[in-house]
Design a protein around this motif. Structure first.
Motif, PDB file in Angstrom:
ATOM      1  N   VAL A   1    -133.605 -35.955 -40.719  1.00  0.00           N
ATOM      2  CA  VAL A   1    -134.592 -34.906 -40.960  1.00  0.00           C
ATOM      3  C   VAL A   1    -135.033 -34.347 -39.615  1.00  0.00           C
ATOM      4  O   VAL A   1    -135.252 -35.129 -38.676  1.00  0.00           O
ATOM      5  N   PRO A   2    -135.203 -33.017 -39.437  1.00  0.00           N
ATOM      6  CA  PRO A   2    -134.911 -31.935 -40.390  1.00  0.00           C
ATOM      7  C   PRO A   2    -133.440 -31.537 -40.351  1.00  0.00           C
ATOM      8  O   PRO A   2    -132.685 -32.082 -39.551  1.00  0.00           O
ATOM      9  N   ARG A   3    -133.078 -30.558 -41.178  1.00  0.00           N
ATOM     10  CA  ARG A   3    -131.657 -30.208 -41.310  1.00  0.00           C
ATOM     11  C   ARG A   3    -131.362 -28.867 -40.642  1.00  0.00           C
ATOM     12  O   ARG A   3    -131.012 -27.896 -41.293  1.00  0.00           O
ATOM     13  N   HIS A   4    -131.523 -28.814 -39.338  1.00  0.00           N
ATOM     14  CA  HIS A   4    -131.181 -27.576 -38.615  1.00  0.00           C
ATOM     15  C   HIS A   4    -129.686 -27.335 -38.647  1.00  0.00           C
ATOM     16  O   HIS A   4    -129.226 -26.208 -38.699  1.00  0.00           O
ATOM     17  N   ASN A   5    -128.930 -28.415 -38.538  1.00  0.00           N
ATOM     18  CA  ASN A   5    -127.477 -28.275 -38.396  1.00  0.00           C
ATOM     19  C   ASN A   5    -126.843 -29.481 -39.103  1.00  0.00           C
ATOM     20  O   ASN A   5    -126.846 -30.595 -38.569  1.00  0.00           O
TER      21      ASN A   5
END
Ligand SMILES: [Zn+2]
Length: 443
Positions: free
Chosen positions: A376-380
């Motif tokens: 977490v988070p799911r930028h890429n």
């Protein structure tokens, strides 16, 4: 074959456009991906998977391993390559029995499935025992029966070329096409010229390639020039070993001429970066090879030099080592590293319809559980998988549409029994090695 519907997954398709799709469905029928995104309304799946908080991607293809060497895990530590062979592995392997190969490969299959590997290119002995494991586990494999073919090394099991020929005839495209075969001459530094010539002729006759170790040390290259006046790659090529699409494991010490031979002969290089790091070797120049048009895949190598069979770790090390060695942080971005570990391996192993999430492709895919703090988070998403995820984050493994790992539970193998049996057999082998060492000292 049961049909399957996966809903609400994020997808790393690894297709030609590198599409990343969110909250998407995948329908699987007859072992293939039947629909992506738009699911026909009349589909009545035998099983539905709610993949909320999961990312789906093609499963890993391990392009070079010795599965049953799980039994030797941790038995030859902190040694350079020649001492690792001579003082560790070859002594312990002298105690290897046929049935050990089954249990060692079964242990490997448990470990590989758990970390998202759907297929492996295996190079070892008594390979019909590995074929049994492939049949039972539901995985895919490219099996090569290793033939030393030397004048001095003892053969392991009934490894004559004639028996290898029978093995190929019996198992090629068996298990519903999940098993493919190659010949497995060990290497240009162990196998004699005559044995390599005979292997090349047999490979030609059977229409299969060869899976072979190549150019792992500068010493091997120097000896090759001294003995044959050629590099190992040029020598093998002159003998016809690469005439059918083959796998060259390691391929570290290469000249520009070698690279051109590998490209022209459509040889797949299987780079094994963890073994290279652990045995203090240099490493395969993946980026240079790819720029030159050579097909590159990734392998774990055996657990005696890698200590595990986690392809995710291998993909990560490949990316990190290439960035480090080239001094260029832009090389091998995560999507490319994933392609090496998936579709490149699939092609190297002859499963060309796998390694991508698209309609019509073989349904060989895995689901990572993203609902964990380190994801977490799911930028890429690709970077989260390559550089943050762990093999144990794999929650589902599907091969030809069959679920082999469901919510972290193996569906085809008796893991408890396999671990107990492998422990017992591994200890028996090293204890008999100890006995040999004492004998050796007494001599
Ligand atoms: Zn190897």
């Amino acid at each position: 074959m049961p049909s399957l519907l996966i809903q609400h997954a994020d997808l790393l398709t690894l297709d030609a456009q590198d599409r990343v799709l969110q909250d998407t469905a995948i329908a699987i029928k007859d072992g293939r991906i039947f629909a992506l995104g738009e699911i026909p309304r009349d589909l009545a799946p035998d099983e539905s998977i709610d993949a909320k908080n999961h990312v789906a991607l093609p499963g890993f293809f391990n392009a070079h391993t010795h599965a049953a060497m799980t039994l030797l895990r941790g038995s030859a530590e902190d040694l350079p390559l020649d001492r690792w062979f001579n003082e560790g592995i070859w002594r312990t392997e002298s105690a290897l029995q046929e049935e050990d190969v089954y249990w060692g490969a079964a242990l490997a299959a448990c470990e590989m499935i758990r970390s998202g590997t759907v297929a492996f290119a295996d190079h070892y002995f008594w390979m019909h025992q590995v074929a049994r494991v492939v049949q039972e586990s539901g995985m895919k494999a490219l099996l090569a029966w290793c033939v030393f073919g030397s004048d001095f090394a003892p053969e392991m099991g009934p490894t004559t070329l004639e028996l290898t020929e029978e093995f190929v005839a019996e198992f090629q495209n068996s298990a519903g096409g999940r098993i493919k075969t190659m010949l497995g001459p060990h290497s240009p530094y162990i196998s004699t010229e005559r044995a390599l010539e005979r292997s090349a002729a047999l490979a030609h006759k059977l229409g299969v390639g060869c899976h072979i170790h190549v150019s792992e040390s500068q010493g091997q290259v120097n000896n090759s020039f001294k003995q044959f006046g050629k590099s190992p790659v040029a020598y093998l090529n002159a003998l016809g070993i690469f005439d059918n699409p083959s796998i060259a494991a390691h391929a570290i010490y290469l000249s520009d001429d070698d690279i051109e031979i590998l490209r022209a002969k459509n040889v797949s290089v299987a780079a094994c970066p963890k073994t290279h790091l652990k045995l203090a070797m240099r490493t395969t120049r993946i980026v240079d090879l790819m720029r030159a048009g050579v097909h590159v895949a990734l392998g774990t190598d055996g657990a005696a030099s890698n200590n595990d069979l986690d392809m995710l770790e291998v993909a990560r090390l490949a990316a990190l080592l290439q960035k480090h060695d080239t001094g260029d942080a832009t090389v091998l971005p995560s999507t490319d590293a994933l392609k090496l570990a998936t579709q490149h391996g699939a092609r190297a192993m002859g499963f060309g319809n796998s390694g991508v999430l698209q309609v019509g492709a073989d349904a060989d895919l895995i689901l990572f559980n993203l609902d964990k703090p380190h994801l977490v988070p799911r930028h890429n998403l690709a970077a989260n998988i390559v550089h943050s995820a762990r093999g144990g984050d794999v929650n589902y493994v599907i091969v030809n549409g069959k679920v082999l790992l469901r919510q972290g539970e193996l569906t085809t193998l008796d893991e408890e029994k396999i671990m107990r049996e492998a422990e017992r057999r591994g200890l028996r082998m090293t204890q008999s090695k100890l006995a040999q060492t004492q004998q050796y000292r007494a001599d």
